[in-house]
Scaffold this active site. Sequence first.
Site, mmCIF file in Angstrom:
data_model
loop_
_atom_site.group_PDB
_atom_site.id
_atom_site.type_symbol
_atom_site.label_atom_id
_atom_site.label_comp_id
_atom_site.label_asym_id
_atom_site.label_seq_id
_atom_site.Cartn_x
_atom_site.Cartn_y
_atom_site.Cartn_z
ATOM 1 N N HIS A 203 -10.101 -23.817 82.160
ATOM 2 C CA HIS A 203 -8.891 -23.223 82.156
ATOM 3 C C HIS A 203 -7.612 -22.804 81.977
ATOM 4 C CE1 HIS A 203 -8.852 -25.969 85.416
ATOM 5 N NE2 HIS A 203 -7.685 -25.826 85.800
HETATM 6 C C1 UD1 Z 1 -3.989 -22.541 88.447
HETATM 7 C C2 UD1 Z 1 -3.398 -23.505 88.726
HETATM 8 C C3 UD1 Z 1 -3.776 -25.429 87.895
HETATM 9 C C4 UD1 Z 1 -5.232 -25.484 88.394
HETATM 10 C C5 UD1 Z 1 -5.689 -24.207 88.687
HETATM 11 C C6 UD1 Z 1 -7.362 -24.756 89.533
HETATM 12 C C7 UD1 Z 1 -0.637 -22.846 88.576
HETATM 13 C C8 UD1 Z 1 0.468 -22.512 87.698
HETATM 14 N N1 UD1 Z 1 -2.317 -23.272 87.876
HETATM 15 O O1 UD1 Z 1 -4.410 -22.412 87.458
HETATM 16 O O2 UD1 Z 1 -3.009 -25.996 87.796
HETATM 17 O O3 UD1 Z 1 -5.941 -26.128 87.190
HETATM 18 O O4 UD1 Z 1 -5.170 -23.190 89.088
HETATM 19 O O5 UD1 Z 1 -7.620 -23.874 89.186
HETATM 20 O O6 UD1 Z 1 -0.454 -22.995 89.802
HETATM 21 N N2 UD1 Z 1 -7.899 -15.215 89.059
HETATM 22 C C9 UD1 Z 1 -8.795 -14.260 89.590
HETATM 23 N N3 UD1 Z 1 -8.445 -14.834 90.670
HETATM 24 C C10 UD1 Z 1 -8.181 -15.928 91.413
HETATM 25 C C11 UD1 Z 1 -7.423 -16.596 90.902
HETATM 26 C C12 UD1 Z 1 -7.000 -16.291 89.207
HETATM 27 O O7 UD1 Z 1 -9.016 -13.512 88.509
HETATM 28 O O8 UD1 Z 1 -8.703 -15.592 92.221
HETATM 29 C C13 UD1 Z 1 -7.399 -14.272 87.610
HETATM 30 C C14 UD1 Z 1 -6.084 -14.066 86.926
HETATM 31 O O9 UD1 Z 1 -6.260 -12.691 86.203
HETATM 32 C C15 UD1 Z 1 -4.861 -15.044 87.486
HETATM 33 C C16 UD1 Z 1 -6.298 -15.742 86.600
HETATM 34 O O10 UD1 Z 1 -7.128 -16.270 87.011
HETATM 35 O O11 UD1 Z 1 -4.546 -13.912 86.670
HETATM 36 C C17 UD1 Z 1 -4.709 -17.326 86.368
HETATM 37 O O12 UD1 Z 1 -4.668 -17.428 87.646
HETATM 38 P P1 UD1 Z 1 -3.831 -18.834 88.000
HETATM 39 O O13 UD1 Z 1 -3.615 -18.791 89.298
HETATM 40 O O14 UD1 Z 1 -2.077 -18.449 88.114
HETATM 41 O O15 UD1 Z 1 -3.853 -19.419 87.379
HETATM 42 P P2 UD1 Z 1 -5.108 -20.924 86.597
HETATM 43 O O16 UD1 Z 1 -5.288 -20.555 85.579
HETATM 44 O O17 UD1 Z 1 -6.140 -20.222 88.174
HETATM 45 N N1 UDP Z 2 -14.709 -26.731 90.766
HETATM 46 C C1 UDP Z 2 -16.185 -26.396 91.499
HETATM 47 N N2 UDP Z 2 -16.256 -25.211 90.567
HETATM 48 C C2 UDP Z 2 -16.470 -24.842 89.935
HETATM 49 C C3 UDP Z 2 -15.785 -25.954 89.035
HETATM 50 C C4 UDP Z 2 -14.596 -26.894 89.646
HETATM 51 O O1 UDP Z 2 -16.209 -26.414 93.029
HETATM 52 O O2 UDP Z 2 -16.969 -23.544 89.368
HETATM 53 C C5 UDP Z 2 -14.601 -28.047 91.892
HETATM 54 C C6 UDP Z 2 -14.396 -29.424 90.943
HETATM 55 O O3 UDP Z 2 -15.823 -30.141 91.834
HETATM 56 C C7 UDP Z 2 -12.980 -29.937 91.669
HETATM 57 C C8 UDP Z 2 -11.985 -28.906 91.220
HETATM 58 O O4 UDP Z 2 -12.856 -27.456 91.493
HETATM 59 O O5 UDP Z 2 -12.852 -30.477 92.716
HETATM 60 C C9 UDP Z 2 -11.613 -28.963 90.185
HETATM 61 O O6 UDP Z 2 -10.813 -28.162 89.828
HETATM 62 P P1 UDP Z 2 -10.170 -26.888 88.889
HETATM 63 O O7 UDP Z 2 -10.950 -27.596 87.341
HETATM 64 O O8 UDP Z 2 -10.135 -26.000 88.530
HETATM 65 O O9 UDP Z 2 -8.461 -27.197 89.211
HETATM 66 P P2 UDP Z 2 -7.348 -29.167 88.281
HETATM 67 O O10 UDP Z 2 -8.171 -29.715 88.983
HETATM 68 O O11 UDP Z 2 -7.822 -28.612 87.115
HETATM 69 O O12 UDP Z 2 -6.317 -28.189 88.640
#
Ligand code: UD1
Ligand code: UDP
Length: 366
Positions: A203
Site C-alpha cells: 500500500h
Molecule cells: C495511510 C498512512 C500510511 C499508513 C496507512 C495504513 C499517511 C500519509 N499514510 O496510508 O502511513 O501506512 O495509512 O494503512 O498518513 N481509502 C479508501 N478507504 C479508506 C481509506 C482510504 O478507499 O477508508 C483510499 C482512498 O482512495 C485514499 C487512499 O486510500 O485516497 C489513501 O488513503 P490515505 O489514508 O490517504 O493513505 P493510506 O495509503 O491509507
Molecule cells: N492488517 C489487517 N488486515 C489487513 C492488512 C493488515 O488487520 O488486511 C493489520 C496488520 O495486522 C497490522 C496493521 O494492519 O496490525 C498494518 O497496517 P498497514 O500495513 O495498513 O499500515 P502500516 O503498518 O504500514 O503503517
Amino acid sequence: MKVCSVVGARPQFVKAFAVSRELRTDHEEILVHTGQHYDEELSDVFFDELGIPEPDYNLGVGSDTHGRQTAAMLEGIEEIIETEGPDVVLLYGDTNSTLAGAIAGAKIDPLVAHVEAGLRSYNRDMPEEINRVLTDHASDLLFPPSESAAATLAEEGITERVHVVGDVMYDSILWAREVAAEESEVLDDLGVSEGEFVLSTVHRANNTDEPDRLESILDGISAAPLPVVLPVHPRTENKLQEHGLWERARSELEVIDPVGYLDFVRLLDAAERVATDSGGVQKEAFYLDTICVTMRDETEWIETVESDWNVLVGADHEAIEKELSTNRYLEEKPSPYGDGSAAEEIVTVIEEALQPTTEARSVEDA
Ligand code: UD1
Ligand code: UDP
C-alpha cells in the site's frame, strides 16, 4: 488523569488497543478518530474485534491531499483539546493523523506523547518520514520501541523524557495470536493450509502510484512457488485498476478485501512467508516467526533485517521472486522490541510525568 488519544488509520487502532486497555483501568481517555480511514474493513472491524470503545469524536475527514487532510484534522483536534482540556495528547506512529495531533497539542497546554518515536527510514520522499520527524520534535514525552530508536533521537538532540518501552504492537499480537488461532476460520474460508501459501500486502504510496514499481511487484509476487493471498488495500485496488493491472492481479493471485485483525494475524501466523511494504506487518511477522520479504528500499525496523528474519528487496521482481523461493534457515531471534508490556510502561511513565515534582508538592502541602 485525562488523556486524549488520536487515531485515524488501521495500524493505529491496533496500537491504541493495547494502551487504551491499560489506560482505562484507572484513567479517563477521550478517543479521537480523525476519520482518515473510514471503510468498514479498515476501521469499524478493528473497533469491533478488539473491543475498543466507540470514539468520543469522529472528525470524519476522509481522503484528500496531504495538506487539506492534515489541516482538517488539525482544526478538529485543536477544538477538542480546547473543549476537553486533557493532560496529555497521545499519538501513535507516523500518519497524517499523528502529525495533526502533534501540531495541535504542541501549541496548547497538554503534554504531547509519541508512541513509536525515533524511527527513521531516512527517505524524505516518504510522507511518513516527514510525519515522524516533525512529531518527535514537537513531542514532550517520547516512547521509542527499541534502544536503536532512542539512539536516533539522541543523534537529533532529543535526550530528555525519552523512555524505551518496547513495541505496543507486540502487546497487541500476544493477545491476538491466541484468540485468532481459536476463533479465525480464514484458512478454511480461503482454502489455504498452514505453511503452504504466501501472504502479501502492498500500500506504500511510491509502490502503488508508480506503475512500473507496481507492475514489477506484481511480477515478483506472482512468481512465488506457492499460492499468494493478497488482502488488497483500497489505495492499491484503485491503482491496480488505474494502471490496467487489476484483472491480471485477480487471475494470478488470491485477491481478497482487507481482512480484520484476527484473520490477518491468523494468516500471517500460518503463512510460509510474507511479502509486504507495511511497517506493522514487518514487525508482526518477526513476532510470529514468519520470514518477511520487504518490498521497500529501506526500513525503520532495522533489527528485523539485521537478524535475517526480514530482507529488503525494493520493487525488483527478480529479487522478490528469489526471496520468495529460496529456503532460509534461521537462527534464534533477538528481542529488541521489549517483552509485551509496553502499554503498561507507557501508562506508568505518563502518570509519573504528570506528578507534581517533590518540591512543588511540599510547597503545596505547606
Ligand atoms: C495511510 C498512512 C500510511 C499508513 C496507512 C495504513 C499517511 C500519509 N499514510 O496510508 O502511513 O501506512 O495509512 O494503512 O498518513 N481509502 C479508501 N478507504 C479508506 C481509506 C482510504 O478507499 O477508508 C483510499 C482512498 O482512495 C485514499 C487512499 O486510500 O485516497 C489513501 O488513503 P490515505 O489514508 O490517504 O493513505 P493510506 O495509503 O491509507
Ligand atoms: N492488517 C489487517 N488486515 C489487513 C492488512 C493488515 O488487520 O488486511 C493489520 C496488520 O495486522 C497490522 C496493521 O494492519 O496490525 C498494518 O497496517 P498497514 O500495513 O495498513 O499500515 P502500516 O503498518 O504500514 O503503517
